[in-house]
Scaffold this motif. Structure first.
Motif, short mmCIF file in Angstrom:
data_model
loop_
_atom_site.label_atom_id
_atom_site.label_comp_id
_atom_site.label_asym_id
_atom_site.label_seq_id
_atom_site.Cartn_x
_atom_site.Cartn_y
_atom_site.Cartn_z
N CYS A 75 2.15 2.07 -3.41
CA CYS A 75 1.10 2.68 -4.25
C CYS A 75 0.92 4.16 -3.91
O CYS A 75 0.77 5.01 -4.79
CB CYS A 75 -0.21 1.93 -4.07
N ILE B 3 3.66 6.33 -5.32
CA ILE B 3 3.41 6.66 -6.72
C ILE B 3 2.39 7.79 -6.82
O ILE B 3 2.53 8.70 -7.65
CB ILE B 3 2.92 5.41 -7.48
N LEU C 160 0.83 -1.20 0.00
CA LEU C 160 0.00 0.00 0.00
C LEU C 160 0.86 1.26 0.00
O LEU C 160 0.58 2.23 -0.71
CB LEU C 160 -0.91 0.00 1.23
N ILE D 70 6.79 -1.90 -4.35
CA ILE D 70 5.68 -2.79 -4.69
C ILE D 70 6.20 -4.13 -5.21
O ILE D 70 5.70 -5.20 -4.84
CB ILE D 70 4.77 -2.13 -5.75
N VAL E 122 7.56 1.82 -7.22
CA VAL E 122 7.43 0.59 -8.01
C VAL E 122 8.34 -0.49 -7.46
O VAL E 122 7.95 -1.67 -7.36
CB VAL E 122 7.76 0.87 -9.50
#
Length: 224
Positions: free
Chosen positions: A88, A91, A85, A215, A212
């Motif tokens: 994300c 980003i 999370l 993640i 990224v």
């Protein structure tokens, strides 16, 4: 952890243009609320104001960091899901800094209810004629609703504990200091540099790349 602190510092510094919009008027008004203070005295009181603000940010980070670690332990799960999370959200922060998406502004609505109760307390700290009042005002100032602050808290959530969560938010707060403390031509020059599209895009690219990467690491450990 070191890379998380660097990311938090970068978010605070580059995103502090938003702080100037949100808090620039407050800073200017507080300058007028320092009766009879010379330049040196005003700078000292401003530092105490920011110290109070960073104390509140660190408190938020400690609470969120403790909650994140405790919640995962109780659920028998892993911080990897929370780190997914956080990647994300990083980003999303990169998109906000690059001015391609302003969805983070919606997060500020979450804190409006609490701010209505905190704001009246600031009146008791005016005028800012003592170090105590300046610090207490800064503590209240840290509660001002800010989508950037709420997003940075996501890194405290996955930090693994209260102390590391506090460090992440302290680093974020340090990143905002130049924009808040500088005034006049210096602040304008700093804003011009940060508002340069190339600077914003490069910074956003680096933050998004780290998001990224975060993640990918979390997903790799979860699903593989």
């Amino acid at each position: 952890m070191n890379s998380d602190l660097i990311a938090a510092l970068a978010i605070g510094f580059i995103g502090s243009s938003h702080c100037l919009v949100m808090c620039g008027g407050i800073v200017a008004a507080l300058q007028l609320a320092m009766p009879g203070a010379n330049v040196k005295r005003k700078l000292w009181l401003q530092l105490l104001l920011s110290l109070g603000r960073l104390t509140t940010y660190s408190f938020f980070g400690a609470v969120v960091g403790y909650f994140g670690a405790s919640a995962m332990q109780l659920a028998g799960g892993s911080l990897l899901w929370l780190r997914l999370l956080a990647g994300c959200l990083l980003i999303a922060i990169a998109l906000y800094i690059s001015r391609l998406w302003f969805g983070l502004l919606k997060l500020e609505q979450l804190g409006q209810g609490i701010w209505r109760y905190i704001q009246p307390l600031t009146k008791h700290c005016l005028p800012l004629d003592s170090a105590k009042k300046a610090y207490l005002y800064g503590l209240c100032w840290g509660w001002l609703p800010c989508g950037l602050v709420y997003s940075a808290l996501s890194w405290s959530l996955v930090s693994g504990g209260a102390s590391s969560g506090a460090l992440v938010m302290f680093a974020f707060g340090i990143g905002t200091l130049p924009a808040i403390l500088l005034s006049g031509l210096a602040a304008q020059k700093l804003t011009q540099i940060k508002n340069n599209l190339m600077v914003r895009y490069i910074t956003s690219f680096l933050l998004a790349s780290y998001g990224v990467y975060t993640i990918w690491l979390a997903a790799k450990r979860i699903f593989i």
